[in-house]
Design a protein around this motif. Structure first.
Motif, PDB file in Angstrom:
ATOM      1  N   THR A 187      -7.427  -4.142   2.171  1.00 24.90           N
ATOM      2  CA  THR A 187      -6.916  -3.312   1.085  1.00 24.90           C
ATOM      3  C   THR A 187      -6.668  -1.913   1.616  1.00 24.90           C
ATOM      4  OG1 THR A 187      -8.167  -4.602  -0.528  1.00 24.90           O
ATOM      5  CG2 THR A 187      -7.351  -2.443  -1.230  1.00 24.90           C
ATOM      6  N   MET A 188      -5.451  -1.433   1.440  1.00 14.98           N
ATOM      7  CA  MET A 188      -5.046  -0.135   1.960  1.00 14.98           C
ATOM      8  C   MET A 188      -5.104   0.923   0.868  1.00 14.98           C
ATOM      9  SD  MET A 188      -4.440  -0.942   5.082  1.00 14.98           S
ATOM     10  CE  MET A 188      -3.695   0.569   5.681  1.00 14.98           C
ATOM     11  N   CYS A 189      -5.302   2.183   1.281  1.00 17.31           N
ATOM     12  CA  CYS A 189      -5.363   3.306   0.350  1.00 17.31           C
ATOM     13  C   CYS A 189      -3.960   3.636  -0.176  1.00 17.31           C
ATOM     14  CB  CYS A 189      -5.965   4.529   1.040  1.00 17.31           C
ATOM     15  SG  CYS A 189      -7.683   4.297   1.543  1.00 17.31           S
ATOM     16  N   PRO A 190      -3.865   4.298  -1.328  1.00 17.55           N
ATOM     17  CA  PRO A 190      -2.556   4.606  -1.925  1.00 17.55           C
ATOM     18  C   PRO A 190      -1.722   5.510  -1.008  1.00 17.55           C
ATOM     19  CG  PRO A 190      -4.300   4.893  -3.545  1.00 17.55           C
ATOM     20  CD  PRO A 190      -4.973   4.698  -2.213  1.00 17.55           C
ATOM     21  N   LEU A 191      -0.394   5.315  -1.100  1.00 15.67           N
ATOM     22  CA  LEU A 191       0.542   6.099  -0.290  1.00 15.67           C
ATOM     23  C   LEU A 191       0.940   7.406  -0.960  1.00 15.67           C
ATOM     24  CD1 LEU A 191       2.864   3.203   0.953  1.00 15.67           C
ATOM     25  CD2 LEU A 191       1.011   4.318   2.200  1.00 15.67           C
ATOM     26  N   CYS A 192       0.611   7.590  -2.205  1.00 15.55           N
ATOM     27  CA  CYS A 192       0.873   8.843  -2.902  1.00 15.55           C
ATOM     28  C   CYS A 192      -0.184   9.015  -3.981  1.00 15.55           C
ATOM     29  CB  CYS A 192       2.285   8.880  -3.508  1.00 15.55           C
ATOM     30  SG  CYS A 192       2.597   7.611  -4.744  1.00 15.55           S
ATOM     31  N   ASP A 193      -0.249  10.198  -4.555  1.00 12.47           N
ATOM     32  CA  ASP A 193      -1.261  10.502  -5.557  1.00 12.47           C
ATOM     33  C   ASP A 193      -0.855   9.964  -6.927  1.00 12.47           C
ATOM     34  OD1 ASP A 193      -2.687  11.776  -3.631  1.00 12.47           O
ATOM     35  OD2 ASP A 193      -2.000  13.794  -4.156  1.00 12.47           O
ATOM     36  N   ARG A 194      -1.843   9.417  -7.640  1.00  6.36           N
ATOM     37  CA  ARG A 194      -1.734   8.990  -9.037  1.00  6.36           C
ATOM     38  C   ARG A 194      -0.720   7.863  -9.234  1.00  6.36           C
ATOM     39  NH1 ARG A 194      -4.039  12.204 -12.795  1.00  6.36           N
ATOM     40  NH2 ARG A 194      -2.499  11.592 -14.368  1.00  6.36           N
ATOM     41  N   ALA A 195       0.547   8.072  -8.914  1.00  6.52           N
ATOM     42  CA  ALA A 195       1.568   7.058  -9.181  1.00  6.52           C
ATOM     43  C   ALA A 195       1.371   5.813  -8.329  1.00  6.52           C
ATOM     44  CB  ALA A 195       2.961   7.628  -8.960  1.00  6.52           C
ATOM     45  N   CYS A 196       0.921   5.978  -7.100  1.00 13.40           N
ATOM     46  CA  CYS A 196       0.752   4.843  -6.192  1.00 13.40           C
ATOM     47  C   CYS A 196      -0.638   4.253  -6.366  1.00 13.40           C
ATOM     48  CB  CYS A 196       0.957   5.271  -4.746  1.00 13.40           C
ATOM     49  SG  CYS A 196       2.558   6.042  -4.438  1.00 13.40           S
ATOM     50  N   SER A 197      -0.718   2.952  -6.153  1.00 15.63           N
ATOM     51  CA  SER A 197      -1.992   2.259  -6.269  1.00 15.63           C
ATOM     52  C   SER A 197      -2.352   1.635  -4.937  1.00 15.63           C
ATOM     53  CB  SER A 197      -1.905   1.192  -7.373  1.00 15.63           C
ATOM     54  OG  SER A 197      -3.172   0.586  -7.562  1.00 15.63           O
ATOM     55  N   TYR A 198      -3.444   0.876  -4.906  1.00 14.01           N
ATOM     56  CA  TYR A 198      -3.866   0.189  -3.694  1.00 14.01           C
ATOM     57  C   TYR A 198      -2.877  -0.943  -3.386  1.00 14.01           C
ATOM     58  CZ  TYR A 198      -8.105   2.627  -5.123  1.00 14.01           C
ATOM     59  OH  TYR A 198      -9.001   3.587  -5.536  1.00 14.01           O
ATOM     60  N   TRP A 199      -2.796  -1.299  -2.108  1.00 18.68           N
ATOM     61  CA  TRP A 199      -1.851  -2.332  -1.699  1.00 18.68           C
ATOM     62  C   TRP A 199      -2.435  -3.132  -0.540  1.00 18.68           C
ATOM     63  CZ3 TRP A 199       0.557  -1.673   3.259  1.00 18.68           C
ATOM     64  CH2 TRP A 199       0.284  -0.436   3.864  1.00 18.68           C
ATOM     65  N   LYS A 200      -1.878  -4.316  -0.326  1.00 21.76           N
ATOM     66  CA  LYS A 200      -2.342  -5.205   0.731  1.00 21.76           C
ATOM     67  C   LYS A 200      -1.573  -4.943   2.031  1.00 21.76           C
ATOM     68  CE  LYS A 200      -5.407  -7.763  -1.442  1.00 21.76           C
ATOM     69  NZ  LYS A 200      -6.824  -7.827  -1.004  1.00 21.76           N
ATOM     70  N   LEU A 201      -2.268  -5.035   3.142  1.00 21.23           N
ATOM     71  CA  LEU A 201      -1.647  -4.782   4.428  1.00 21.23           C
ATOM     72  C   LEU A 201      -0.582  -5.829   4.756  1.00 21.23           C
ATOM     73  CD1 LEU A 201      -1.562  -3.131   7.053  1.00 21.23           C
ATOM     74  CD2 LEU A 201      -3.376  -4.601   7.940  1.00 21.23           C
ATOM     75  N   LYS A 202      -0.737  -7.045   4.233  1.00 20.32           N
ATOM     76  CA  LYS A 202       0.230  -8.088   4.569  1.00 20.32           C
ATOM     77  C   LYS A 202       1.622  -7.796   4.011  1.00 20.32           C
ATOM     78  CE  LYS A 202      -1.078 -10.913   0.581  1.00 20.32           C
ATOM     79  NZ  LYS A 202      -1.626 -12.226   0.143  1.00 20.32           N
ATOM     80  N   THR A 203       1.740  -6.868   3.042  1.00 22.07           N
ATOM     81  CA  THR A 203       3.063  -6.514   2.527  1.00 22.07           C
ATOM     82  C   THR A 203       3.894  -5.744   3.542  1.00 22.07           C
ATOM     83  OG1 THR A 203       2.175  -4.494   1.539  1.00 22.07           O
ATOM     84  CG2 THR A 203       2.238  -6.482   0.151  1.00 22.07           C
ATOM     85  N   ALA A 204       3.258  -5.214   4.592  1.00 26.39           N
ATOM     86  CA  ALA A 204       3.976  -4.513   5.652  1.00 26.39           C
ATOM     87  C   ALA A 204       4.347  -5.439   6.794  1.00 26.39           C
ATOM     88  CB  ALA A 204       3.130  -3.355   6.181  1.00 26.39           C
ATOM     89  N   CYS A 205       4.375  -6.753   6.530  1.00 29.96           N
ATOM     90  CA  CYS A 205       4.656  -7.723   7.595  1.00 29.96           C
ATOM     91  C   CYS A 205       6.068  -7.528   8.154  1.00 29.96           C
ATOM     92  CB  CYS A 205       4.492  -9.140   7.036  1.00 29.96           C
ATOM     93  SG  CYS A 205       4.952 -10.451   8.197  1.00 29.96           S
ATOM     94  N   GLY A 206       7.066  -7.366   7.277  1.00 26.79           N
ATOM     95  CA  GLY A 206       8.446  -7.224   7.740  1.00 26.79           C
ATOM     96  C   GLY A 206       8.642  -5.992   8.606  1.00 26.79           C
ATOM     97  N   THR A 207       8.033  -4.879   8.196  1.00 22.63           N
ATOM     98  CA  THR A 207       8.158  -3.651   8.989  1.00 22.63           C
ATOM     99  C   THR A 207       7.496  -3.794  10.343  1.00 22.63           C
ATOM    100  OG1 THR A 207       8.149  -2.382   6.931  1.00 22.63           O
ATOM    101  CG2 THR A 207       7.735  -1.176   8.952  1.00 22.63           C
TER     102      THR A 207
END
Length: 845
Positions: A283-303
């Motif tokens: 589980t990764m930390c948010p990419l921005c304040d308030r508007a962004c939430s936690y996200w999974k690292l596997k979503t960055a597979c394509g990049t």
């Protein structure tokens, strides 16, 4: 001689037309004689064009439309009727002074034009005016250079001519012209005047067929014919462009191989496999304040998989290869340039620097309407500016350039704010499609915006650099050109590479960490790189900028702008297509050339290639396909420039030059800087060094397994600053206590939480060591290549050496002959007649 270019609009070398032969059918003044004076004998060599200033009363009376004449007569009659009752209005003193100033400038222009024509006659040239032509407001001054004047100038220029078998050479030329012109003029026997006319026309036709056609893109350029037709300066440009394009072939092949290697090994890359593995519940930390939430690292597979295409061990080899390639290219060009200098008889040529101070002063004073300075300038016979006189212009140029560079940085910062705000807005969007393609949308739109700004600012910077150079009033034309090139290069280089430098070296470096982020302008948080690094975004920005500048600025503008200008002229014309065609048939060659575009010099052409060379060499570690795209562009660029020079612009005056000037120094400087830049890109932008450090220092089995987990630090969500925690903490369906972020920091439960860890300092030391080693090794290899390859080809060096020996032997024989002649005269009695014995006669007398 007083500066004359302010009254003469441009010069057309008429007999060397810039159009193909099929457009020259109506240009012949006499039967098969070509453009001549009214006597039908003297051939027109050059044509000067100028504006005809008609009297004000005459301009009032003339009009193209009869309806306007009727309206003007009615207005004149009404004004006369009113004038009987009311007194005539008094003229404004400021308007009268302005008219007086304009009359002074017109008289001054006519005086300078007359003096210029007198100077031409003193040089032996023959002139004939043509002001009754079919183009209103434009006059032409035809110039004929007699044979004795050409011979005299050839001796001043020290042109080498064959001294033996002249008759054979002339007969061969005549035979060639007879054969070449037989289909065109079967019944005409060419004479000397026709030879001098037909040969350039045939050269133009050959250039059009064998050089300016896209169907011959695979052929070598006819450099010798280009030099004969356009001069050495333009010939050297196309020779350099051909060498550069030729050298791009091996670079493009190796770059394509490196890219294919990345494609072939992407499925075997362990770090990208770990990121794409759904079993890794990270589980990764948010990419921005308030508007962004936690996200999974596997979503960055394509990049992550896409980054491996450009960030793999082969890119290091390619960076070293490109550094050596740049050194090989510079050495190859020096050898090619030396060979051309020998073939074109430029080995002993020294460029003359013409004093241009009076011309530029006159132009600047006329631009600002400084009448007093103009009068003082013409009263003074010598114009000499000191450092004190030039200091204000230098300071103005320096501060203006600093301001413009600051504007460029401000534009880059504005695009940064755009990316930050758009990313936050897309995260808050309710559209699922927009939320899933946030990174691609932000990267693509920001790169396109940067491209549009770069294209617009390039035009602004070009005009600004020329204005600043004019203010400095350089002493010679060469000094003017060099200062203009330096200013334009600095501004356009900063404009094109500022976004790329930011992505390569600054983005993701000043972010901070969760709970202690760095903010700019209130709540705007600095950008972070993707988990796979910023190299992919750097590649996207470099690709869009390079391809966009080549397709839009270099190709579409060069093709589209002349077409648009022609369309506008046709729209403004009152004649239909048939009338326009009939009108063109009645025009002579110089009148047709009047409608062609002006030749603006080679600086824009060189500048395009210099910026491209920077993109090919400076950041090639992030974009191995850059040489391939540059090669494809240059193949089109050569034929596009050829067609423009042959058919679209007025033929420039031929100029001699033995090298490409300051452009060589810029190329050499870029090749040196490219080594340092690529070293920093590999070391700090890519993950090459962290992977090596992990594999040889921290990996338990010497493999890359566990590298992704090693690069991620831990953060306790309870340590968020107030007002920065996600608004939707349950976005993933469960409560998050610990999130991960990419950095080398201590854990929250350590004695020094969130401090930089020892792994960070070890990797930083290895990165700096790699930069030092890479830079010195590659520089040493480049210098070795420079030393290994001689600047002068061996056969040319031997030939020059033989010529020097022959010249020395010739002078020695001449001196021996003179000495024998003096001895024979001294042995004779003063009363005896002086006669030379046959035995003492030198063999060469």
């Amino acid at each position: 001689m007083i500066c004359q270019h302010v009254c003469i609009k441009y010069i057309i070398p008429l007999s060397l037309s810039s159009q193909p032969l099929n457009s020259l059918k109506s240009d012949e003044a006499g039967p098969k004689q070509g453009p001549t004076f009214q006597d039908g004998q003297r051939r027109v060599d050059y044509v000067l064009t100028y504006h005809i200033q008609k009297p004000q009363s005459f301009r009032r009376k003339t009009s193209h439309f009869g309806d306007y004449r009727i309206l003007r007569s009615l207005r004149r009659s009404l004004s006369m009727m009113r004038g009987r009752d009311t007194p005539p209005p008094k003229e404004d003193p400021e308007v009268a002074a302005h008219k007086h100033r304009l009359d002074y400038h017109e008289d001054d222009k006519r005086f300078r034009q007359t003096e210029f024509e007198d100077n031409l006659r003193e040089m032996g040239l023959e002139l004939e005016k043509d002001e009754g032509n079919k183009i209103p407001g434009i006059g032409f001054l035809k110039i004929h250079a007699p044979w004795n004047v050409l011979c005299r100038e050839a001796e001043f220029m020290k042109l080498k001519m064959p001294t033996k078998k002249v008759c054979d050479v002339v007969e061969r030329i005549n035979l060639f012209i007879r054969k070449a012109t037989a289909p065109l003029h079967p019944k005409v026997e060419p004479n000397r005047a026709q030879n001098m006319l037909f040969y350039p026309l045939l050269s133009c036709q050959i250039l059009y067929d064998e050089w300016a056609s896209y169907s011959v893109f695979y052929k070598y350029q006819p450099i010798g014919l280009i030099r004969k037709y356009f001069g050495e300066k333009i010939g050297l440009y196309f020779a350099w462009l051909g060498v550069y394009t030729q050298m791009l072939i091996p670079a493009a092949i190796v770059g394509a191989i490196v890219f294919l290697y990345g494609c072939a090994t992407v499925d075997n890359d362990i770090p990208s496999m770990e990121i794409c593995d759904p079993r890794n519940n990270i589980t990764m930390c948010p990419l921005c304040d308030r508007a962004c939430s936690y996200w999974k690292l596997k979503t960055a597979c394509g990049t992550a998989r896409a980054s491996h295409l450009f960030d793999n061990p082969a890119t290091v080899f390619f960076s070293i290869f490109m550094a050596l390639w740049a050194a090989m290219f510079m050495e190859h060009w020096k050898r090619r340039q030396m060979r051309l200098n020998y073939i074109w008889d430029l080995t002993g040529f020294e460029e003359e620097e013409i004093d241009n101070t009076a011309c530029l002063l006159l132009y600047v004073c006329s631009y600002f309407s400084l009448d007093y300075v103009l009068i003082t300038l013409f009263q003074e016979k010598k114009v000499k500016l000191t450092c004190t006189d030039r200091a204000p212009a230098y300071m103005t140029g320096l501060f203006t350039m600093l301001i413009m560079v600051g504007v460029t940085f401000a534009v880059v910062f504005g695009v940064i704010l755009y990316r930050i705000s758009i990313k936050a807005a897309l995260h808050m969007s309710s559209n699922p499609t927009a939320r899933t393609n946030i990174r691609a949308t932000v990267k693509g739109t920001a790169a396109v915006i940067n491209l549009v700004i770069i294209i617009i600012m390039d035009e602004v910077y070009g005009a600004l650099a020329r204005w600043l150079t004019l203010l400095e009033v350089p002493k010679t034309d060469k000094s003017f050109e060099e200062r203009l090139i330096i200013k334009t290069f600095v501004l356009k280089f900063a404009n094109a590479f500022s976004p790329i430098v930011y992505l390569a070296f600054f983005r993701g470096r000043m972010v901070g960490r969760p709970g202690d982020y760095v903010y700019v302008i209130g709540s705007y948080r600095m950008e972070e790189c993707a988990h796979a690094g910023c190299l992919m975004e750097l590649c996207i920005q470099l690709c869009i900028t390079m391809l966009g500048k080549q397709l839009i600025q270099n190709n579409l503008f060069e093709i589209g702008i002349p077409k648009i200008k022609k369309l506008i002229r046709r729209r403004k014309s009152d004649m239909d297509s048939q009338q326009q065609e009939d009108y063109n048939m009645t025009l002579q060659r110089h009148e047709k050339d009047h409608f062609l575009g002006p030749f603006v010099g080679l600086s824009p052409e060189y500048m395009e290639m210099i910026i491209q060379f920077g993109m090919v060499t400076l950041f090639v570690a992030s974009f191995p396909l850059a040489p391939l795209f540059a090669l494809l562009n240059n193949i089109i660029e050569i034929r596009l420039d050829a067609k423009k020079f042959v058919t679209e612009v007025r033929r420039p005056i031929a100029a001699r030059a033995k090298d490409i000037g300051i452009w060589y120094n810029l190329l050499r400087g870029l090749s040196k800087v490219a080594v340092i830049v690529n070293a920093f890109v590999i070391s700090f932008t890519s993950d090459f060094i962290p992977r090596l450090v992990y594999q040889y220092m921290y990996s338990p089995d010497g493999s890359m397994h566990g590298f992704v987990n090693h690069t991620l630090s831990y953060f306790n969500v309870s340590d968020f600053q107030p007002g920065t925690a996600p608004l939707q903490p349950m976005h993933l369906g469960y409560e998050v206590q610990i999130c991960r972020y990419k950095d080398y920091r201590e854990t929250p439960w350590s004695n020094t939480p969130y401090d930089l860890s020892k792994e960070f300092w070890a990797i930083l030391a290895c990165r700096l060591a790699f930069v030092v080693v890479f830079q010195n090794v590659v520089m040493l290899m480049s210098d070795f290549v420079d030393w290994l390859i001689p600047d002068i080809p061996k056969d040319i060096s031997l030939q020059i050496h033989k010529e020097k020996i022959l010249m020395v032997e010739l002078f020695m024989k001449e001196e021996e002959g003179k000495k024998l002649l003096r001895d024979s005269h001294s042995n004779q009695s003063p009363l005896q007649p002086r006669s030379r014995p046959a035995s003492h006669t030198p063999s060469n007398c």
